[in-house]
Design a protein around this motif. Structure first.
Motif, PDB file in Angstrom:
ATOM      1  N   ARG A 252      -6.075 -18.984   8.554  1.00  0.00           N
ATOM      2  CA  ARG A 252      -7.102 -17.614   9.254  1.00  0.00           C
ATOM      3  C   ARG A 252      -5.945 -16.020   8.846  1.00  0.00           C
ATOM      4  O   ARG A 252      -4.319 -16.087   9.208  1.00  0.00           O
ATOM      5  CB  ARG A 252      -7.251 -17.857  10.498  1.00  0.00           C
ATOM      6  CG  ARG A 252      -8.557 -17.000  10.108  1.00  0.00           C
ATOM      7  CD  ARG A 252      -8.963 -17.286  11.754  1.00  0.00           C
ATOM      8  NE  ARG A 252     -10.419 -16.809  12.990  1.00  0.00           N
ATOM      9  CZ  ARG A 252     -11.150 -16.509  12.527  1.00  0.00           C
ATOM     10  NH1 ARG A 252     -11.932 -17.276  11.160  1.00  0.00           N
ATOM     11  NH2 ARG A 252     -12.438 -15.727  12.804  1.00  0.00           N
ATOM     12  N   HIS A 253      -6.427 -15.163   8.406  1.00  0.00           N
ATOM     13  CA  HIS A 253      -5.933 -14.247   7.960  1.00  0.00           C
ATOM     14  C   HIS A 253      -7.007 -12.540   7.963  1.00  0.00           C
ATOM     15  O   HIS A 253      -8.473 -13.568   8.257  1.00  0.00           O
ATOM     16  CB  HIS A 253      -5.532 -14.415   6.307  1.00  0.00           C
ATOM     17  CG  HIS A 253      -6.417 -14.220   5.773  1.00  0.00           C
ATOM     18  ND1 HIS A 253      -6.738 -15.308   5.175  1.00  0.00           N
ATOM     19  CD2 HIS A 253      -7.260 -13.440   4.335  1.00  0.00           C
ATOM     20  CE1 HIS A 253      -7.602 -15.665   4.601  1.00  0.00           C
ATOM     21  NE2 HIS A 253      -7.620 -15.039   3.862  1.00  0.00           N
ATOM     22  N   ALA A 254      -6.861 -11.731   7.665  1.00  0.00           N
ATOM     23  CA  ALA A 254      -7.539 -10.409   7.841  1.00  0.00           C
ATOM     24  C   ALA A 254      -7.156  -9.356   6.857  1.00  0.00           C
ATOM     25  O   ALA A 254      -5.164  -9.512   6.845  1.00  0.00           O
ATOM     26  CB  ALA A 254      -8.090  -9.939   9.176  1.00  0.00           C
ATOM     27  N   GLY A 255      -7.505  -8.526   6.872  1.00  0.00           N
ATOM     28  CA  GLY A 255      -6.983  -7.495   5.400  1.00  0.00           C
ATOM     29  C   GLY A 255      -7.193  -6.132   7.139  1.00  0.00           C
ATOM     30  O   GLY A 255      -7.367  -6.169   7.360  1.00  0.00           O
ATOM     31  N   TYR A 256      -5.784  -5.779   7.164  1.00  0.00           N
ATOM     32  CA  TYR A 256      -4.923  -5.405   8.254  1.00  0.00           C
ATOM     33  C   TYR A 256      -5.731  -4.131   8.082  1.00  0.00           C
ATOM     34  O   TYR A 256      -6.015  -3.415   6.889  1.00  0.00           O
ATOM     35  CB  TYR A 256      -3.561  -5.470   8.635  1.00  0.00           C
ATOM     36  CG  TYR A 256      -3.879  -4.295   9.950  1.00  0.00           C
ATOM     37  CD1 TYR A 256      -4.303  -5.236  11.169  1.00  0.00           C
ATOM     38  CD2 TYR A 256      -2.961  -3.387   9.871  1.00  0.00           C
ATOM     39  CE1 TYR A 256      -3.014  -4.940  11.951  1.00  0.00           C
ATOM     40  CE2 TYR A 256      -2.399  -2.653  11.813  1.00  0.00           C
ATOM     41  CZ  TYR A 256      -3.139  -4.061  12.561  1.00  0.00           C
ATOM     42  OH  TYR A 256      -2.843  -3.283  13.787  1.00  0.00           O
ATOM     43  N   PRO A 257      -6.436  -3.133   9.105  1.00  0.00           N
ATOM     44  CA  PRO A 257      -7.101  -1.652   8.316  1.00  0.00           C
ATOM     45  C   PRO A 257      -6.242  -0.315   7.933  1.00  0.00           C
ATOM     46  O   PRO A 257      -4.381  -0.236   8.741  1.00  0.00           O
ATOM     47  CB  PRO A 257      -7.551  -1.069   9.763  1.00  0.00           C
ATOM     48  CG  PRO A 257      -8.014  -2.539  10.724  1.00  0.00           C
ATOM     49  CD  PRO A 257      -6.143  -2.906  10.564  1.00  0.00           C
TER      50      PRO A 257
END
Length: 341
Positions: A252-257
């Motif tokens: 699980r991951h995300a594109g950090y702002p």
């Protein structure tokens, strides 16, 4: 299974498109770097020859997050050592090569799309990207990048799969890695496409490669946030210009702002030929203690009942954030109406 599905459902557009991509990326060329037009080959690590301890920064799943990390199930526990994210310490592409790739993308956007970026994703936030296969001048570049550099990197970073095999075919000595999808992603603080919500990829392994410089004047912030690397808020991993980050797709991951400017990266979804990892994730999840699940649900319910407001998450994602790839929706729909598995 793309070829099999395409043979059974000749008129299915998503399957035909995916089979076309498979034929493109698996086709001849790339090993010698022909046709790259100065986009690849000059960096020290461009030719592979990786050593895990020497060439990568490895990021390990936090011990207290193991039970919530089914991505671990894809790999041999002993050889993987709970390390699921790897960043090259040196660039695999030079600054000049990255600039050449970006120039090719901008020319394509201007000529073919009237200067307007599109998207291959559906998300709770604006997203902008372009598929690499749509830009003819980038096809030889990506083939060379995969075969000479990225596939060897994955073989070194993920030395043994859960079924005991490796990413290299023992009989032929050739890589079993295949490309599912490749696109250039643009994060832009001005148009609101400055991040990507938490999600998992439909891949065995994924890549992000930085194509412009956050250490200069082009942007601030950014990187990829990984939930399982720390129990108190995850960890943001970012690479310098031309550096690659490889990770297990189901992690699980995300594109950090980003907070300013424009950040551009190459994103790749990869899979291993004849390695169906779904059952390993299913078995892993079945072993998770039901007590822990009940406890987690109870804590969330108690928090909600107490009237606590859910603030922006440590990933930079707002409540209700999501990201779904259009192709995922199309293929799920196709599978629902057919017997192709």
């Amino acid at each position: 299974y793309w070829a099999d599905g395409h043979m059974r459902l000749k008129d299915d557009v998503p399957l035909a498109r995916q089979e076309g991509k498979r034929a493109l990326w698996d086709g001849p060329g790339g090993s010698g770097g022909e046709g790259c037009n100065g986009m690849f080959g000059a960096a020290a690590l461009a030719g592979g020859g990786f050593e895990r301890e020497r060439d990568f920064d490895a990021f390990k799943v936090h011990p207290n997050m193991r039970s919530k990390c089914p991505a671990l199930a894809l790999f041999d526990e002993i050889t993987q050592r709970d390390e699921l994210v790897f960043r090259t310490r040196e660039p695999i592409m030079t600054a000049e090569e990255c600039a050449s790739v970006l120039k090719a993308v901008e020319e394509y956007i201007e000529v073919e799309r009237g200067g307007v970026w599109g998207t291959v994703r559906k998300a709770s936030v604006p997203t902008t990207d372009v598929a690499v296969e749509d830009v003819p001048s980038l096809r030889p570049w990506l083939k060379a990048l995969m075969r000479r550099c990225l596939w060897p990197m994955l073989h070194e970073a993920f030395p043994k799969l859960a079924d005991g095999t490796t990413t290299v075919d023992e009989a032929t000595g050739k890589s079993r890695m295949r490309l599912h999808d490749a696109f250039i992603v643009r994060y832009d603080a001005k148009d609101g496409s400055f991040s990507l919500p938490e999600h998992s990829d439909t891949s065995s392994m994924s890549f992000t490669i930085s194509l412009n410089d956050g250490g200069g004047d082009e942007f601030d912030g950014g990187g990829t946030w990984f939930e399982a690397l720390d129990e108190s808020g995850g960890v943001v991993v970012d690479g310098g210009l031309g550096c690659a980050t490889a990770f297990a797709g189901p992690l699980r991951h995300a594109g950090y702002p980003i907070s300013r400017g424009t950040r551009i990266i190459l994103v790749l979804f990869c899979y291993v030929e004849d390695f169906a990892y779904g059952r390993y994730i299913k078995d892993f999840c079945a072993k998770v203690s039901s007590e822990d699940e009940i406890k987690d649900e109870g804590e969330r319910a108690a928090s909600s009942a107490a009237g606590e407001e859910e603030l922006i998450k440590s990933s930079g994602d707002k409540p209700g954030g999501y990201v779904v790839y259009r192709q995922t929706v199309e293929l799920a729909s196709m599978l629902a109406k057919s017997d192709v598995v």
